[in-house]
Design an enzyme around this catalytic site. Sequence first.
Site, PDB file in Angstrom:
ATOM      1  N   GLY A  26      23.600  39.902  36.020  1.00 16.95           N
ATOM      2  CA  GLY A  26      25.089  40.300  36.281  1.00 16.95           C
ATOM      3  C   GLY A  26      26.098  39.341  36.173  1.00 16.95           C
ATOM      4  CE  LYS A  49      28.344  32.979  40.339  1.00 20.70           C
ATOM      5  NZ  LYS A  49      28.754  33.463  41.521  1.00 20.70           N
ATOM      6  CG  ASP A 142      34.021  39.093  46.370  1.00 20.46           C
ATOM      7  OD1 ASP A 142      34.541  40.233  46.281  1.00 20.46           O
ATOM      8  OD2 ASP A 142      33.569  38.879  45.266  1.00 20.46           O
ATOM      9  CG  ASP A 166      28.926  35.926  44.206  1.00 21.10           C
ATOM     10  OD1 ASP A 166      29.175  34.734  44.164  1.00 21.10           O
ATOM     11  OD2 ASP A 166      29.445  36.867  43.555  1.00 21.10           O
TER      12      ASP A 166
END
Length: 742
Positions: A26, A49, A142, A166
């Site tokens: 993603g 990431k 977030d 995240d």
Amino acid sequence: MWSTVDAVSIYAGHVIGPYIIRELLGEGGFGVVYRAEQTEPVQRHVAIKIIQPGMGSKAVIARFEQERQTLALLDHPNVARVLDAGTFLRGVPYFVMDYVDGEPITTYCDRNTLSIRDRLELFLDVCEAVQHAHQKGIIHRDLKPSNILVTDAPSGATKPLVKVIDFGVAKALSGTMATEAVQTEHGQLIGTPEYMSPEQAEMGTIDIDTRSDVYSLGVVLFELLVGDLPVDSKSLRKAGYAQVARLLRECDPIKPSTRLGQLGERVEKITHCRRTTRHALVRDLSRELDWIPLKATRRERQERYRTAADLADDIRHYLRGEPLQAGPASVGYHMRKFVHRYRGHVAAGCVILAVLLAGVVVLSVALAQVAEQREIAESREREALLARDAEVQQRERAESEAARALRAEAEAEQVSSELQLVVDFQAQQLSDLDTAVMGERLREEIIEKRRSALAGLPAGDEAIDLGLEELERSLKGVNFTDVALSVLRRSLFDRALQAIDEQFSDQPLVRGRLLQTVASTLVQLGLSEQAIAPHRAALEIHRQILGEDHPETLASIANLGYCFMLQGDFAAAERYLKKALGGARREFGDEHPNTLAAMNNLGSLLRQQGRPEEAEAYYREALQIRRRTLGDDDPATLTSIGNMGFLLREQGRFADAEPYVRESLDGHRRAFGDEHPRTLISFGHMGVVLQRQGRYDAAMPYFQQGLRGHRRILGDEHPDTLVAINSKSVLLRVLERWEESE
């Protein structure tokens, strides 16, 4: 090929260090996530990431570096771990995390048709993970279902496993992890609009605290309960940044039950996924399950739950049938909750009470006649007995009270005398501890022993000098202040606490005051974790013997709250510090030193919790009273002056903070000298205020002098020393003196 980083392809089979890229998972606001296979030293699947294609600016790379540092601080079973980090290609950073083969929490709950109760139980794990991050000084910013992944229950577990992922847009509350290069740029919308708090959506706002995450948690909970968001996602996405902020700021949050009624035909599928009916879901939502998300998503931060832990507590109250913090404070509501929770016991009690009342009525009629006749006869006899016994009882009572008073006075005098001698002696001994001097003496003793040993060998002066030089070199990297602290903890404090428990078990007041003296010394030396147990024991003794509002009990309450604050347990700290302040106001009045100290400590706690407006009120009140009653140069006044400067500095009001910080530093230098711990902290504050105004050359000498003093006086491992090290490294990084900063 899926993506590029600085024009280099990332594809299946691409190798980054010991990791082989397998598939794209993603993309987020700043990074792209891949599933990879680690080949050495262990074989496992991981998530990698890296910077999102085309976003290689210095600001984004700095934010990415912040994410890597942020995740390294977290250690919780419901937060994805950081396993590794590094750079590849031309300095592009990456980090490696646990691979979570899960799905968003809303998708998981719907696919497995979890009931409302099961969803709430699962959501509690999310709250605990977020609370852990907040206690580490980290805001997620977030939180949304796609960042809260759930997998089936692992082997040996009884419920599914939640992982919060995240932290790419997390904000460091303390400011110690981020320089200006990684702060959110004014005008940049960070987060997901549907789950974003009103203050986070404000353009240019940097005053974001943990309650912003509480808001996002409230939206996620809303979606778990209702199956939809409280706002229309399409409308929100079409709006511009300013319109998003206006909508979130001006629109009142909608009730979950109201939103459910707007969903039309979708309600049937929603109720099926929750194993319930439309009528039952509306009934559940129409009261308490309406209140919890509404309180979490209030527009004004002060009206929300203060912490994620408070939100979790209210959910537990609901699951146990207890009154909610979000509910009304009426007696009727609390009574209804009690009856509902214990309805079986209440019903049985009512039946028994009715039977008893009926029996009492019948029996009362029968006994009334007998009682009337007996009363006449007994009253005459009672009058005679009372007259005869009154004189005897009065004489015996007077003699007993006099004897008891004499014994109590003698015992109190003896205990007080013994207590004062022991406590005064111990306090004097502990107050004379100087770990810097002890460390220096340890070092000198080691060298002298080595010199004596070499002198006894058949070697010349040159060999002795070489041996001593070698020893000096080997000792150069040892901080003997740290060694002295370690020796004190094991050899003095541990034994002292054991001796106090053994030798004063029959003198609880002496034991309590000795425990408090040892605990206070541990805090002073930076060993606050070891101080909690003796402070707690002292408080229990004082409560039992002296009562809740005795000055010594209030001091114990305040000391324990301060220890919890130092350890980062803010919820426990707030309970104790508020209780200490309330007791001090009642017992001593608003201007007593104990009241002002409690006021100051509570202000510091609120500041650390990200509640600056509340903290400033306490700080200003304490400072005003101390200036008037103690004068500007009193140590307590200097503490209040420094606190005001620190609070203004944390709010970014550096020009307003500078006069307070400079006055505090000058006063501490006059009162204590340049190497007192309080003066050294003031050096660091002065450096930060100058640095954040861009006056880097002026700031550096303050950081250097403060760090030198901290290392010599407190040792390398003291919390204040670690803060001083970090502050200087941040300035060196701003000046791009990378090797020194590292």
